[in-house]
Every structure is written in structure tokens, then in C-alpha cells.
Design a protein around this motif. Structure first.
Motif, PDB file in Angstrom:
ATOM      1  N   THR A   1      -8.729  10.836   0.103  1.00 48.84           N
ATOM      2  CA  THR A   1     -10.114  10.433  -0.132  1.00 48.84           C
ATOM      3  C   THR A   1     -10.841  10.231   1.189  1.00 48.84           C
ATOM      4  N   VAL A   2     -10.174   9.582   2.124  1.00 48.11           N
ATOM      5  CA  VAL A   2     -10.769   9.364   3.451  1.00 48.11           C
ATOM      6  C   VAL A   2     -10.964  10.691   4.168  1.00 48.11           C
ATOM      7  N   ARG A   3      -9.946  11.540   4.108  1.00 49.49           N
ATOM      8  CA  ARG A   3      -9.995  12.838   4.789  1.00 49.49           C
ATOM      9  C   ARG A   3     -11.183  13.673   4.343  1.00 49.49           C
ATOM     10  N   ASN A   4     -11.425  13.683   3.044  1.00 50.93           N
ATOM     11  CA  ASN A   4     -12.502  14.518   2.518  1.00 50.93           C
ATOM     12  C   ASN A   4     -13.894  14.031   2.907  1.00 50.93           C
ATOM     13  N   ARG A   5     -13.957  12.863   3.543  1.00 48.71           N
ATOM     14  CA  ARG A   5     -15.242  12.348   3.999  1.00 48.71           C
ATOM     15  C   ARG A   5     -15.465  12.569   5.492  1.00 48.71           C
ATOM     16  N   MET A   6     -14.540  13.288   6.123  1.00 47.99           N
ATOM     17  CA  MET A   6     -14.693  13.634   7.543  1.00 47.99           C
ATOM     18  C   MET A   6     -15.469  14.941   7.639  1.00 47.99           C
ATOM     19  N   LYS A   7     -16.606  14.925   8.316  1.00 48.92           N
ATOM     20  CA  LYS A   7     -17.502  16.074   8.330  1.00 48.92           C
ATOM     21  C   LYS A   7     -17.351  16.947   9.572  1.00 48.92           C
ATOM     22  N   SER A   8     -17.211  16.347  10.740  1.00 48.79           N
ATOM     23  CA  SER A   8     -17.120  17.105  11.981  1.00 48.79           C
ATOM     24  C   SER A   8     -16.728  16.154  13.107  1.00 48.79           C
ATOM     25  N   SER A   9     -16.426  16.709  14.267  1.00 45.78           N
ATOM     26  CA  SER A   9     -16.121  15.864  15.422  1.00 45.78           C
ATOM     27  C   SER A   9     -16.420  16.619  16.705  1.00 45.78           C
ATOM     28  N   ARG A  10     -16.485  15.887  17.785  1.00 48.41           N
ATOM     29  CA  ARG A  10     -16.732  16.477  19.104  1.00 48.41           C
ATOM     30  C   ARG A  10     -16.108  15.570  20.157  1.00 48.41           C
ATOM     31  N   TYR A  11     -15.659  16.158  21.250  1.00 45.69           N
ATOM     32  CA  TYR A  11     -15.160  15.334  22.341  1.00 45.69           C
ATOM     33  C   TYR A  11     -15.565  15.941  23.677  1.00 45.69           C
ATOM     34  N   THR A  12     -15.650  15.104  24.683  1.00 40.48           N
ATOM     35  CA  THR A  12     -16.021  15.543  26.023  1.00 40.48           C
ATOM     36  C   THR A  12     -15.144  14.832  27.044  1.00 40.48           C
ATOM     37  N   MET A  13     -15.102  15.385  28.255  1.00 42.51           N
ATOM     38  CA  MET A  13     -14.403  14.734  29.352  1.00 42.51           C
ATOM     39  C   MET A  13     -15.160  15.005  30.648  1.00 42.51           C
ATOM     40  N   ASP A  14     -15.303  13.965  31.459  1.00 45.58           N
ATOM     41  CA  ASP A  14     -15.967  14.060  32.755  1.00 45.58           C
ATOM     42  C   ASP A  14     -15.088  13.453  33.833  1.00 45.58           C
ATOM     43  N   PHE A  15     -15.296  13.894  35.071  1.00 50.20           N
ATOM     44  CA  PHE A  15     -14.483  13.434  36.190  1.00 50.20           C
ATOM     45  C   PHE A  15     -15.324  13.049  37.401  1.00 50.20           C
TER      46      PHE A  15
ATOM     47  N   PHE B   1     -13.312   9.946  28.850  1.00 48.24           N
ATOM     48  CA  PHE B   1     -13.135  10.719  27.626  1.00 48.24           C
ATOM     49  C   PHE B   1     -13.904  10.062  26.492  1.00 48.24           C
ATOM     50  N   ASP B   2     -14.647  10.865  25.732  1.00 49.11           N
ATOM     51  CA  ASP B   2     -15.416  10.356  24.588  1.00 49.11           C
ATOM     52  C   ASP B   2     -15.178  11.239  23.367  1.00 49.11           C
ATOM     53  N   LEU B   3     -14.843  10.617  22.261  1.00 48.51           N
ATOM     54  CA  LEU B   3     -14.659  11.306  20.988  1.00 48.51           C
ATOM     55  C   LEU B   3     -15.589  10.696  19.957  1.00 48.51           C
ATOM     56  N   ALA B   4     -16.226  11.552  19.162  1.00 46.70           N
ATOM     57  CA  ALA B   4     -17.054  11.094  18.050  1.00 46.70           C
ATOM     58  C   ALA B   4     -16.661  11.869  16.797  1.00 46.70           C
TER      59      ALA B   4
ATOM     60  N   GLY C   1     -21.834   5.497  10.469  1.00 42.78           N
ATOM     61  CA  GLY C   1     -21.025   6.553   9.895  1.00 42.78           C
ATOM     62  C   GLY C   1     -20.278   7.413  10.891  1.00 42.78           C
ATOM     63  N   THR C   2     -20.258   7.017  12.154  1.00 46.69           N
ATOM     64  CA  THR C   2     -19.551   7.784  13.183  1.00 46.69           C
ATOM     65  C   THR C   2     -18.480   6.923  13.846  1.00 46.69           C
ATOM     66  N   LEU C   3     -17.245   7.418  13.836  1.00 51.81           N
ATOM     67  CA  LEU C   3     -16.141   6.765  14.527  1.00 51.81           C
ATOM     68  C   LEU C   3     -16.168   7.207  15.988  1.00 51.81           C
ATOM     69  N   THR C   4     -16.059   6.278  16.924  1.00 48.84           N
ATOM     70  CA  THR C   4     -16.072   6.636  18.342  1.00 48.84           C
ATOM     71  C   THR C   4     -14.822   6.104  19.032  1.00 48.84           C
ATOM     72  N   VAL C   5     -14.286   6.905  19.952  1.00 47.38           N
ATOM     73  CA  VAL C   5     -13.159   6.519  20.787  1.00 47.38           C
ATOM     74  C   VAL C   5     -13.544   6.834  22.229  1.00 47.38           C
ATOM     75  N   ASP C   6     -13.467   5.833  23.105  1.00 50.74           N
ATOM     76  CA  ASP C   6     -13.838   6.019  24.504  1.00 50.74           C
ATOM     77  C   ASP C   6     -12.711   5.538  25.404  1.00 50.74           C
ATOM     78  N   TYR C   7     -12.426   6.322  26.426  1.00 49.52           N
ATOM     79  CA  TYR C   7     -11.376   5.972  27.379  1.00 49.52           C
ATOM     80  C   TYR C   7     -11.864   6.276  28.789  1.00 49.52           C
ATOM     81  N   SER C   8     -11.577   5.397  29.730  1.00 46.43           N
ATOM     82  CA  SER C   8     -11.951   5.645  31.120  1.00 46.43           C
ATOM     83  C   SER C   8     -10.918   5.015  32.044  1.00 46.43           C
ATOM     84  N   SER C   9     -10.719   5.624  33.212  1.00 44.86           N
ATOM     85  CA  SER C   9      -9.794   5.095  34.198  1.00 44.86           C
ATOM     86  C   SER C   9     -10.071   5.769  35.527  1.00 44.86           C
ATOM     87  N   SER C  10      -9.412   5.319  36.568  1.00 48.42           N
ATOM     88  CA  SER C  10      -9.491   5.985  37.863  1.00 48.42           C
ATOM     89  C   SER C  10      -8.616   7.234  37.825  1.00 48.42           C
TER      90      SER C  10
END
Length: 316
Positions: A221-235, A241-244, A289-298
Motif C-alpha cells: 500500500t505504501v509502495r503504490n503511493r510512491m510517485k517519483s524521486s530525484r537525488y543530487t550530489m555536490d562537492f 547529498f540530497d534525496l527527495a 508529501g515529499t520524503l527528504t534525506v540529506d547528508y553532508s560531510s567533509s
């Protein structure tokens, strides 16, 4: 986070010592050569990838086999991709016959087209003509390549290249008619490394990300409500790193965020100090309605993480 690391980190590692000054943008001609039904599109600043020999060596160990095969075919055909390519993209798309997915590669840069074509002619390579396009074989690997112009080449299995030409020539719908993905691309294509996934690609990724939580009886049920996603990475300043993940409603996004936060807590109980530090630098949230995951480090902290058991477990 197996799928994320498998597709993103191998590419990201290549630029640990690089400073990105340009975004990995695709030209209109390149976009039109991608069929509409894209499952995942990965685009990277390829020139920056060449700046770290250690990173390139690591990439050889963890780059997904299907992408490694495409890249190797380019090099074996002596197309000078290392020297001439600025942007490299891989698109996984559903073929028009419904027989599954195919992968096509696109390289942008300043290619020595006349010299390359002269080399093909000298080798008496057997070509395939599709309308006004000439497809050339790339050695014995079974790969093919076609030049859309002096700055853009499309490569992959011949069937995938033909599908790309059909899309570019308007025989079948192309990526530019995929309104949802084109809109998503506008939010990420100024980044050095970026990727877009459709609903099915997102569902596959999230099943891996959620791990044991995906075995819950209500996961479908949860899976069928996932529409799309995108991620990026910068240095530019360390590693970011950012995921939506776009869900159909706020409740599903909040539920997935809670599940992922629980996973992080579990990982912290068994991880090393380095891994715990990395997890502390990871922020999980949901909004509208958007799940976000963000990560950063040296750079140095991220480089240390690459040899940790946590990283090794997610790239296997």
C-alpha cells in the motif's frame, strides 16, 4: 541504502578531489534521444570524474556491471571519451514492445568526429542506416554508436540505439514529452551529479532502502503511493547529498520518514564511531508529501567512510 549507494556513490567518489564549476546539463538534442518511458536517468559531469586516479580505481570495483559495460565499450572503440567527453548520461527505459527495460548512454563533448568516422571507414565496419542516421559497431562487445551531431553521441546495444533514434526523430514519444520528469529535471540539472527515477524505479529503490521494514504486510500500500524521486550530489564545499521522494500524500511521506529514522537508530547501535558520525550527519524529514534525506560531510570524512563495513555492505 543499497540502490542509492550502488548508483550514486561509485560516481560520486570519482569527484572527491574535484571542484565543480559547471553543471551536468543535457542538451535538447540529447534529451530528445531518450525515449519517454524512463525508469531512471543518471547524469554526471564526466570531465571532473577524471581528476582522481584513486576514485577511478574504486569506481571499477563498484560501478554497476551494465554501466561499466557501456563505458568500457566507448573506450575500447577508441572514441577518446576520457579526453573529449564533458557530460555522460545513462537512461534506463521501457522498450515499446513491453519486453523489459533497456539502457542507452549519451556522451556530450567536443569530439573529433571526422577522425573517428575516418577510423570506422578504414576498419570497414558494417554500418546500419536508420533514416538519415548511420549506426556504427563498436568493436566485438556488441555495442553500437551513432553521432547526432559533432557534440553528441548515443551508444549502447543496437536495439537501444535504434529506440533512441526513433525518439529523437519523432517516431515514438521522447523524454521531452514526459512532463513530470522534465519538471523534476528543472530542480536538479544545475548540479554536478543528478538522477531521476519514475514510480517503478522509486519503488525498487525504496524497497532496498527500507530493508526489513519493506517486509511489512502493508508495504504494498505504501509502495503504490510512491510517485517519483530525484537525488543530487555536490562537492563544492565537502560532500553534500540530497534525496527527495515524492509521495501521493503527506501521511505516506511521514510514515516512510519514521521507518527510515528507525533504521538509522538501529544502525547506530552496531556501527563504528565513523559510521555513527556519518549517520549523525544524515537528516530525514517529510514535508508536503515529499520524503527528504540529506547528508553532508567533509571530503576526508567521506573518504574514510568508503572503507567502512557500512559502505562495503551497501555496495555488494
Amino acid at each position: 541504502m543499497r540502490i542509492l549507494y550502488r548508483h550514486l556513490l561509485p560516481i560520486a567518489v570519482l569527484a572527491l578531489s574535484a571542484t565543480f564549476t559547471q553543471a551536468a546539463e543535457l542538451s535538447s538534442d540529447a534529451k530528445s534521444a531518450i525515449p519517454k518511458d524512463v525508469q531512471q536517468l543518471i547524469v554526471v559531469d564526466y570531465r571532473a570524474m577524471q581528476n582522481s586516479s584513486a576514485a577511478m580505481a574504486l569506481k571499477e570495483q563498484v560501478l554497476p556491471p551494465e554501466l561499466k559495460r557501456l563505458e568500457s565499450a566507448l573506450k575500447n572503440a577508441k572514441l577518446n571519451v576520457d579526453k573529449d567527453a564533458d557530460v555522460l548520461a545513462f537512461a534506463s527505459f521501457r522498450d515499446s514492445s513491453g519486453q523489459g527495460t533497456r539502457i542507452v548512454g549519451i556522451a556530450q563533448g567536443q569530439f573529433q568526429t571526422q577522425s573517428i568516422l575516418a577510423g570506422f571507414a578504414k576498419s570497414k565496419a558494417k554500418t546500419t542506416v536508420v533514416r538519415n542516421n548511420i549506426i556504427y559497431p563498436m568493436g566485438s562487445a556488441g555495442m553500437s554508436v551513432v553521432f547526432l551531431d559533432q557534440t553528441t553521441m548515443v551508444f549502447g546495444d543496437k536495439s537501444a540505439v535504434k529506440d533512441a533514434l526513433d525518439a529523437r526523430d519523432g517516431i515514438v514519444p521522447n523524454f521531452l514529452t514526459n512532463g513530470e520528469m522534465v519538471n523534476d529535471m528543472g530542480t536538479v540539472d544545475r548540479r554536478a551529479i543528478w538522477s531521476l527515477l519514475d514510480a517503478k524505479g522509486t519503488q525498487t529503490m525504496m524497497r532496498s532502502v527500507l530493508g526489513d521494514a519493506a517486509q511489512l504486510t502493508d508495504y504494498d500500500t505504501v509502495r503504490n503511493r510512491m510517485k517519483s524521486s530525484r537525488y543530487t550530489m555536490d562537492f563544492d564545499n565537502g560532500v553534500k547529498f540530497d534525496l527527495a521522494v515524492v509521495m501521493s500524500d503527506t501521511m505516506t511521506a511521514a510514515t516512510c520518514a519514521t521507518l527510515m529514522k528507525g533504521m538509522l537508530i538501529m544502525k547506530k547501535t552496531s556501527g563504528s564511531q565513523l559510521e555513527k558520525s556519518a549517520l549523525d550527519r544524515t537528516t530525514i524529514d517529510s514535508n508536503s508529501g515529499t520524503l527528504t534525506v540529506d547528508y553532508s560531510s567533509s571530503d576526508s570524512e567521506f573518504a574514510g567512510l568508503l572503507s567502512s563495513p557500512l559502505f562495503q555492505s551497501v555496495v555488494k
